[in-house]
Design an enzyme around this catalytic site. Sequence first.
Site, PDB file in Angstrom:
ATOM      1  N   SER A   1      -0.202 -15.464  24.017  1.00  0.00           N
ATOM      2  CA  SER A   1       0.840 -15.664  23.219  1.00  0.00           C
ATOM      3  C   SER A   1       1.691 -16.803  23.434  1.00  0.00           C
ATOM      4  O   SER A   1       1.997 -17.370  24.519  1.00  0.00           O
ATOM      5  CB  SER A   1       1.696 -14.377  23.313  1.00  0.00           C
ATOM      6  OG  SER A   1       2.923 -14.320  22.798  1.00  0.00           O
TER       7      SER A   1
ATOM      8  N   TYR B   1       6.436  -8.113  29.349  1.00  0.00           N
ATOM      9  CA  TYR B   1       5.334  -8.471  28.708  1.00  0.00           C
ATOM     10  C   TYR B   1       4.933  -9.846  28.600  1.00  0.00           C
ATOM     11  O   TYR B   1       3.874 -10.510  28.874  1.00  0.00           O
ATOM     12  CB  TYR B   1       5.759  -7.982  27.298  1.00  0.00           C
ATOM     13  CG  TYR B   1       4.589  -8.614  26.075  1.00  0.00           C
ATOM     14  CD1 TYR B   1       3.583  -7.937  26.047  1.00  0.00           C
ATOM     15  CD2 TYR B   1       4.808  -9.691  25.311  1.00  0.00           C
ATOM     16  CE1 TYR B   1       2.532  -8.593  24.987  1.00  0.00           C
ATOM     17  CE2 TYR B   1       3.842 -10.437  24.366  1.00  0.00           C
ATOM     18  CZ  TYR B   1       2.764  -9.589  24.393  1.00  0.00           C
ATOM     19  OH  TYR B   1       1.777 -10.190  23.382  1.00  0.00           O
TER      20      TYR B   1
ATOM     21  N   LYS C   1       1.337 -11.870  30.228  1.00  0.00           N
ATOM     22  CA  LYS C   1       0.600 -12.779  29.376  1.00  0.00           C
ATOM     23  C   LYS C   1       0.221 -14.296  30.506  1.00  0.00           C
ATOM     24  O   LYS C   1      -0.800 -14.667  30.666  1.00  0.00           O
ATOM     25  CB  LYS C   1       1.214 -13.297  28.166  1.00  0.00           C
ATOM     26  CG  LYS C   1       0.996 -12.074  27.235  1.00  0.00           C
ATOM     27  CD  LYS C   1      -0.447 -11.919  26.773  1.00  0.00           C
ATOM     28  CE  LYS C   1      -0.633 -10.482  26.108  1.00  0.00           C
ATOM     29  NZ  LYS C   1      -2.030  -9.993  25.791  1.00  0.00           N
TER      30      LYS C   1
HETATM   31  P1  NAD Z   1      -2.434  -3.639  18.955  1.00  0.00           P
HETATM   32  O1  NAD Z   1      -1.504  -2.647  19.840  1.00  0.00           O
HETATM   33  O2  NAD Z   1      -2.514  -3.373  17.301  1.00  0.00           O
HETATM   34  O3  NAD Z   1      -3.792  -3.841  19.482  1.00  0.00           O
HETATM   35  C1  NAD Z   1      -4.331  -3.285  20.880  1.00  0.00           C
HETATM   36  C2  NAD Z   1      -5.107  -2.234  20.953  1.00  0.00           C
HETATM   37  O4  NAD Z   1      -5.356  -2.373  22.203  1.00  0.00           O
HETATM   38  C3  NAD Z   1      -4.878  -1.017  20.342  1.00  0.00           C
HETATM   39  O5  NAD Z   1      -5.826  -0.570  19.526  1.00  0.00           O
HETATM   40  C4  NAD Z   1      -4.418  -0.158  21.478  1.00  0.00           C
HETATM   41  O6  NAD Z   1      -5.025   1.176  21.437  1.00  0.00           O
HETATM   42  C5  NAD Z   1      -5.611  -0.791  22.447  1.00  0.00           C
HETATM   43  N1  NAD Z   1      -5.310  -0.677  24.038  1.00  0.00           N
HETATM   44  C6  NAD Z   1      -4.186  -0.898  24.760  1.00  0.00           C
HETATM   45  N2  NAD Z   1      -4.323  -0.741  25.856  1.00  0.00           N
HETATM   46  C7  NAD Z   1      -5.604  -0.193  26.278  1.00  0.00           C
HETATM   47  C8  NAD Z   1      -6.557   0.213  27.298  1.00  0.00           C
HETATM   48  N3  NAD Z   1      -5.809   0.115  28.572  1.00  0.00           N
HETATM   49  N4  NAD Z   1      -7.816   0.444  27.049  1.00  0.00           N
HETATM   50  C9  NAD Z   1      -8.268   0.711  25.731  1.00  0.00           C
HETATM   51  N5  NAD Z   1      -7.587   0.237  24.710  1.00  0.00           N
HETATM   52  C10 NAD Z   1      -6.184  -0.194  24.957  1.00  0.00           C
HETATM   53  O7  NAD Z   1      -1.791  -4.980  19.299  1.00  0.00           O
HETATM   54  P2  NAD Z   1      -2.273  -6.422  18.342  1.00  0.00           P
HETATM   55  O8  NAD Z   1      -1.117  -6.984  17.650  1.00  0.00           O
HETATM   56  O9  NAD Z   1      -3.623  -6.172  17.838  1.00  0.00           O
HETATM   57  O10 NAD Z   1      -2.508  -7.440  19.679  1.00  0.00           O
HETATM   58  C11 NAD Z   1      -3.658  -7.684  20.358  1.00  0.00           C
HETATM   59  C12 NAD Z   1      -3.612  -8.587  21.535  1.00  0.00           C
HETATM   60  O11 NAD Z   1      -2.904  -9.742  21.050  1.00  0.00           O
HETATM   61  C13 NAD Z   1      -2.667  -7.999  22.592  1.00  0.00           C
HETATM   62  O12 NAD Z   1      -3.143  -8.637  23.880  1.00  0.00           O
HETATM   63  C14 NAD Z   1      -1.470  -8.797  22.288  1.00  0.00           C
HETATM   64  O13 NAD Z   1      -0.470  -8.736  23.546  1.00  0.00           O
HETATM   65  C15 NAD Z   1      -1.859 -10.028  21.871  1.00  0.00           C
HETATM   66  N6  NAD Z   1      -0.631 -10.736  20.993  1.00  0.00           N
HETATM   67  C16 NAD Z   1      -0.276 -10.140  19.737  1.00  0.00           C
HETATM   68  C17 NAD Z   1       0.914 -10.573  18.934  1.00  0.00           C
HETATM   69  C18 NAD Z   1       1.216 -10.111  17.850  1.00  0.00           C
HETATM   70  O14 NAD Z   1       2.380 -10.359  17.583  1.00  0.00           O
HETATM   71  N7  NAD Z   1       0.745  -8.913  17.202  1.00  0.00           N
HETATM   72  C19 NAD Z   1       0.999 -12.244  19.331  1.00  0.00           C
HETATM   73  C20 NAD Z   1       0.591 -12.645  20.401  1.00  0.00           C
HETATM   74  C21 NAD Z   1      -0.484 -11.870  21.312  1.00  0.00           C
HETATM   75  C1  WQD Z   2      10.319 -12.948  13.986  1.00  0.00           C
HETATM   76  C2  WQD Z   2      11.594 -13.451  13.607  1.00  0.00           C
HETATM   77  C3  WQD Z   2      13.573 -12.096  14.359  1.00  0.00           C
HETATM   78  C4  WQD Z   2      13.024  -8.347  12.881  1.00  0.00           C
HETATM   79  C5  WQD Z   2       7.201 -11.309  19.028  1.00  0.00           C
HETATM   80  C6  WQD Z   2       7.163 -11.332  20.427  1.00  0.00           C
HETATM   81  C7  WQD Z   2       5.980 -12.457  20.802  1.00  0.00           C
HETATM   82  C8  WQD Z   2       4.791 -12.158  20.000  1.00  0.00           C
HETATM   83  C9  WQD Z   2       5.125 -12.019  18.379  1.00  0.00           C
HETATM   84  C10 WQD Z   2       3.311 -11.080  21.278  1.00  0.00           C
HETATM   85  C11 WQD Z   2      12.817 -13.476  14.634  1.00  0.00           C
HETATM   86  C12 WQD Z   2      13.587 -12.121  13.171  1.00  0.00           C
HETATM   87  C13 WQD Z   2      12.886  -9.669  13.134  1.00  0.00           C
HETATM   88  C14 WQD Z   2      13.860  -8.082  12.020  1.00  0.00           C
HETATM   89  C15 WQD Z   2      14.876 -10.383  11.912  1.00  0.00           C
HETATM   90  N1  WQD Z   2       4.197 -10.986  20.555  1.00  0.00           N
HETATM   91  N2  WQD Z   2      13.602 -10.595  12.680  1.00  0.00           N
HETATM   92  N3  WQD Z   2      15.183  -8.952  11.349  1.00  0.00           N
HETATM   93  O1  WQD Z   2      10.237 -12.059  18.012  1.00  0.00           O
HETATM   94  O2  WQD Z   2       8.741 -14.099  17.044  1.00  0.00           O
HETATM   95  O3  WQD Z   2       7.761 -12.498  18.549  1.00  0.00           O
HETATM   96  O4  WQD Z   2       5.992 -10.856  18.307  1.00  0.00           O
HETATM   97  O5  WQD Z   2       2.754 -11.736  21.780  1.00  0.00           O
HETATM   98  O6  WQD Z   2       5.931 -12.408  22.079  1.00  0.00           O
HETATM   99  O7  WQD Z   2       8.274 -11.680  21.062  1.00  0.00           O
HETATM  100  O8  WQD Z   2       8.334 -11.746  16.266  1.00  0.00           O
HETATM  101  O9  WQD Z   2       8.320 -10.361  14.214  1.00  0.00           O
HETATM  102  O10 WQD Z   2       9.990  -9.744  16.090  1.00  0.00           O
HETATM  103  O11 WQD Z   2      10.777 -11.692  14.790  1.00  0.00           O
HETATM  104  O12 WQD Z   2      15.606 -11.086  11.386  1.00  0.00           O
HETATM  105  O13 WQD Z   2      14.265  -6.812  11.618  1.00  0.00           O
HETATM  106  O14 WQD Z   2      12.169 -12.491  12.711  1.00  0.00           O
HETATM  107  O15 WQD Z   2      14.978 -12.568  14.966  1.00  0.00           O
HETATM  108  O16 WQD Z   2      13.409 -14.665  14.307  1.00  0.00           O
HETATM  109  P1  WQD Z   2       8.965 -12.590  17.455  1.00  0.00           P
HETATM  110  P2  WQD Z   2       9.482 -10.874  15.224  1.00  0.00           P
END
Ligand code: NAD
Ligand code: WQD
Length: 344
Positions: free
Chosen positions: A128, A153, A157
Amino acid sequence: MERTKILVTGGAGYIGSHAVVELYEAGFQPVIVDNFSNSQESALTGIETILGVKVPFHRIDCNDVEAMRAVFAEEGSLRGVIHFAAYKAVGESVQKPLEYYHNNVGSLLTLVQVMREFGVEALVFSSSCTVYGIPDALPVTEQTPTKKANSPYGATKQMCEDILNDVAVAPGNKLRTILLRYFNPVGAHASAQIGELPLGVPNNLVPFITQTAAGLRQELTVYGDDYDTPDGSCVRDYVHVVDLAKAHVVAVQRLLDGKGATVETFNVGTGQGNTVLEVIRTFEQVSGQKLAYHVGPRRAGDVPAIYADVTKSVAELGFKTTATLAEALQSSWKWQQHLQAING
Ligand code: NAD
Ligand code: WQD
């Protein structure tokens, strides 16, 4: 010809479900592992509707080493793994650090151990942009120094990245890894059969916007408009989840082709930053909805501005996003409307 099997942990989740679809459409045979801790069986139905086939699925916890061994043994001939499974809520991780370290770091350790036992040598890991913290300069490259995480969190990562970098240089190591640092994934599959399914009140911007427009939330709060950005609201790099999913197909292929170093890191973003107010305006344009919002105070822990330098991912990974922010938001809105239609 037999399809190359790729294990997708967390394949029922938001990004994982889109990656499963793109993998299958690119000729791979994805195999899903998920425990539904943050997803629902409906994701599997959506995938089946899109692809017209059932994708093999194992409902297990990735921390369960015996269950993971059983999957590797039963599936046989797995060639690679994409490890999405993790908990991802930043705020919750502050409340439940142990659960986050256990699930996110523990599941990686278990997975890498089982991969080694079964001679599976290709791994794509979900990292991330959170690892960059508040960057000193923009855009961020893969060389931008990572900062001490401001949540458990984020720390998980960074720890997972460190673990995989250490494994890569250990004597006798055969594992080859690509770390993908995602920026802000948004959007949904064009079919609206799969998308993000936030449980409870969404923390993320786009689901909050679509739920507000759908009348499920009263009003969006914009967290601050006094940052040093073009309009004062925070800047992010919003990447369409289907583009992001395709980056995984490219990464897996690169590993299977034996290209690149033992461990490589790539940013996955559009290379463009957009403010919160721009996202709102773009959403209003594509949806034809007037969004109820007001500007409130800053949210603790928010990064004022971050977006990706994608030079390396374009040049070396050969990956470039194609969707615009408008297309991504339109697909989010279509997905929200699909949810309304089925949930009433
Ligand atoms: P999500 O929660 O929708 O998907 C994660 C999936 O993993 C879920 O279906 C959950 O049930 C499953 N899971 C969690 N722990 C598990 C375990 N121990 N065994 C089996 N299944 C398990 O999240 P996402 O948004 O699809 O994110 C996927 C990956 O990408 C994560 O590693 C997250 O940290 C990373 N990521 C997400 C974002 C984001 O903003 N969505 C940004 C950067 C990184
Ligand atoms: C986006 C922008 C808020 C909600 C998070 C995690 C990051 C990554 C992605 C996993 C920001 C603004 C949001 C609201 C708002 N995940 N906002 N009103 O914070 O960039 O990142 O998700 O790895 O680790 O921290 O994403 O969608 O929460 O926010 O104004 O009700 O929207 O301030 O600027 P963020 P977000």
